[in-house]
Design a protein around this motif. Structure first.
Motif, PDB file in Angstrom:
ATOM      1  N   LEU A 191      42.702  10.538-112.864  1.00 54.84           N
ATOM      2  CA  LEU A 191      43.652  11.616-112.630  1.00 54.84           C
ATOM      3  C   LEU A 191      44.556  11.255-111.444  1.00 54.84           C
ATOM      4  O   LEU A 191      44.112  10.590-110.506  1.00 54.84           O
ATOM      5  N   PRO A 192      45.809  11.672-111.457  1.00 50.66           N
ATOM      6  CA  PRO A 192      46.735  11.299-110.378  1.00 50.66           C
ATOM      7  C   PRO A 192      46.210  11.729-109.013  1.00 50.66           C
ATOM      8  O   PRO A 192      45.583  12.785-108.881  1.00 50.66           O
ATOM      9  N   PRO A 193      46.449  10.924-107.981  1.00 55.02           N
ATOM     10  CA  PRO A 193      45.994  11.280-106.632  1.00 55.02           C
ATOM     11  C   PRO A 193      46.580  12.607-106.163  1.00 55.02           C
ATOM     12  O   PRO A 193      47.694  12.981-106.536  1.00 55.02           O
ATOM     13  N   VAL A 194      45.799  13.317-105.358  1.00 56.47           N
ATOM     14  CA  VAL A 194      46.256  14.547-104.721  1.00 56.47           C
ATOM     15  C   VAL A 194      46.214  14.297-103.224  1.00 56.47           C
ATOM     16  O   VAL A 194      45.163  13.996-102.662  1.00 56.47           O
ATOM     17  N   GLY A 211      39.455   8.651-103.764  1.00 59.62           N
ATOM     18  CA  GLY A 211      38.325   9.285-103.102  1.00 59.62           C
ATOM     19  C   GLY A 211      38.724  10.215-101.972  1.00 59.62           C
ATOM     20  O   GLY A 211      38.020  10.298-100.958  1.00 59.62           O
ATOM     21  N   LEU A 212      39.824  10.938-102.135  1.00 57.72           N
ATOM     22  CA  LEU A 212      40.252  11.913-101.135  1.00 57.72           C
ATOM     23  C   LEU A 212      39.686  13.290-101.474  1.00 57.72           C
ATOM     24  O   LEU A 212      39.498  13.611-102.654  1.00 57.72           O
ATOM     25  N   PRO A 213      39.406  14.135-100.472  1.00 69.53           N
ATOM     26  CA  PRO A 213      38.798  15.443-100.740  1.00 69.53           C
ATOM     27  C   PRO A 213      39.537  16.260-101.791  1.00 69.53           C
ATOM     28  O   PRO A 213      38.924  16.872-102.670  1.00 69.53           O
ATOM     29  N   GLN A 214      40.870  16.256-101.721  1.00 72.30           N
ATOM     30  CA  GLN A 214      41.639  17.056-102.673  1.00 72.30           C
ATOM     31  C   GLN A 214      41.486  16.541-104.106  1.00 72.30           C
ATOM     32  O   GLN A 214      41.594  17.305-105.069  1.00 72.30           O
ATOM     33  N   GLU A 215      41.220  15.239-104.254  1.00 75.81           N
ATOM     34  CA  GLU A 215      41.041  14.685-105.590  1.00 75.81           C
ATOM     35  C   GLU A 215      39.752  15.202-106.232  1.00 75.81           C
ATOM     36  O   GLU A 215      39.711  15.473-107.445  1.00 75.81           O
ATOM     37  N   ASN A 252      33.376   3.635-109.447  1.00 74.21           N
ATOM     38  CA  ASN A 252      33.691   3.076-108.132  1.00 74.21           C
ATOM     39  C   ASN A 252      34.864   3.783-107.460  1.00 74.21           C
ATOM     40  O   ASN A 252      34.935   3.855-106.225  1.00 74.21           O
ATOM     41  N   HIS A 253      35.800   4.340-108.239  1.00 74.77           N
ATOM     42  CA  HIS A 253      36.894   5.097-107.628  1.00 74.77           C
ATOM     43  C   HIS A 253      36.446   6.478-107.174  1.00 74.77           C
ATOM     44  O   HIS A 253      37.126   7.116-106.363  1.00 74.77           O
ATOM     45  N   ASP A 254      35.321   6.945-107.696  1.00 73.44           N
ATOM     46  CA  ASP A 254      34.781   8.238-107.284  1.00 73.44           C
ATOM     47  C   ASP A 254      33.964   8.135-106.004  1.00 73.44           C
ATOM     48  O   ASP A 254      33.829   9.105-105.264  1.00 73.44           O
ATOM     49  N   ILE A 255      33.385   6.969-105.767  1.00 73.70           N
ATOM     50  CA  ILE A 255      32.687   6.686-104.505  1.00 73.70           C
ATOM     51  C   ILE A 255      33.420   5.496-103.901  1.00 73.70           C
ATOM     52  O   ILE A 255      33.039   4.347-104.074  1.00 73.70           O
ATOM     53  N   TYR A 256      34.508   5.779-103.206  1.00 68.61           N
ATOM     54  CA  TYR A 256      35.527   4.771-102.907  1.00 68.61           C
ATOM     55  C   TYR A 256      35.440   4.233-101.489  1.00 68.61           C
ATOM     56  O   TYR A 256      35.431   3.033-101.258  1.00 68.61           O
TER      57      TYR A 256
END
Length: 301
Positions: free
Chosen positions: A15-18, A75-79, A102-106
């Motif tokens: 999903l696109p970064p937030v 892996g940003l909080p808003q994502e 791996n992008h979920d635990i980045y």
């Protein structure tokens, strides 16, 4: 198992970064990941494409949906919050199972709960997570593994670790004794030599050895953004190991196809368990979802 059971398998939604996180989150890895998104990934991965595939699958009324990781990018909080909102649109936790990629635990989260926000979809509750987990859905036992670990820039490798492997073996043995149809969910390719070392599961050989005892009926993964079927020899016969492409790829990229997903129907006949495997995906010319292939996963001669 007297009735057919259908499982839809998606992966690498990206999903696109937030944005909006403070500067402490912006280390070298996230900066490089952001540049990669702006330079390449944003032209490939479109959330609307993932939504189109999900809608197609739901129209076919699967009994359950499995997603093998990489819902987000940096892996940003808003994502994590945005991905949770997206998951709620996909379905209730009872109908959807997720394992992290791996992008979920980045990278470092500075105390943020991260993927624990998705605990209800990963066999946990109230932000409490433990891997491996088991979710029973009809005759199927989904065994969720976490292969995602924080890595340095330019690395996307994974690892299960000794403890997770030991518990996984014990769970699969017990489920086999119960007669459950065991489906293993993991993000990274679970066999050696399916990915270059910087992107591979470091203990894939150990997992393969565990599965060689005949401890699964099907293994599903993502990460490589490619559709692929391999067979792992085991004491009880070959085990199909099936990868799938990105669920959000609007265009083909190198060897990576446009977005697709797996649809498995499990049924038993006089010859034992059979699994009908359909791949559905985006027609690159017109952007509609169509059936790409169909086969029955019988063990090769």
């Amino acid at each position: 198992m007297t009735e057919a059971f259908t499982l839809a398998h998606f992966s690498d939604v990206h999903l696109p970064p937030v944005f909006g996180a403070g500067w402490p989150y912006w280390n070298a890895k996230r900066m490089l990941g952001y540049l990669n998104w702006m330079r390449k990934r944003r032209r490939v991965h479109h959330g609307t494409i993932a939504d189109k595939l999900i809608a197609d699958a739901k129209a076919l009324r699967p009994d359950h949906i499995a997603i093998t990781g990489d819902l987000i990018n940096l892996g940003l909080p808003q994502e994590y919050e945005a991905a949770l909102a997206w998951l709620k649109k996909v379905g209730k936790p009872a109908n959807v199972t997720v394992v992290p990629g791996n992008h979920d635990i980045y990278s470092s989260l500075h105390g943020d709960p991260g993927v624990a926000r998705w605990a209800d979809y990963m066999g946990g509750e109230d932000d409490n997570l433990a891997f491996p987990f088991v979710r029973r859905v009809g005759p199927i036992a989904l065994v969720g593994l976490n292969s995602a670990v924080e890595t340095p820039p330019f690395y996307a490798s994974g690892k299960l670790g000794r403890h997770q492997l030991e518990i996984t073996g014990e769970l699969l043995d017990a489920l086999g004794e119960e007669g459950a149809v065991r489906v293993v969910l993991i993000h990274h390719p679970p066999l050696p030599d399916l990915a270059p070392s910087r992107r591979a599961l470091s203990d894939a050989a150990h997992l393969a050895h565990l599965l060689e005892r005949g401890n699964a009926e099907l293994v599903l993964y993502g990460h490589n953004h490619r559709t692929r079927v391999d067979w792992l020899a085991s004491r009880r016969g070959p085990i199909p190991v099936v990868g799938i492409g990105s669920a959000s790829a609007a265009i083909a990229h190198g060897e990576e196809p446009t977005a697709n997903y797996n649809l498995f129907t499990f049924f038993k006949n006089e010859n034992g368990l059979r699994i009908r495997h359909i791949v559905r995906g985006i027609d690159g010319d017109v952007g509609t979802v169509k059936k790409i292939s169909e086969t029955v996963l019988n063990a090769p001669a």
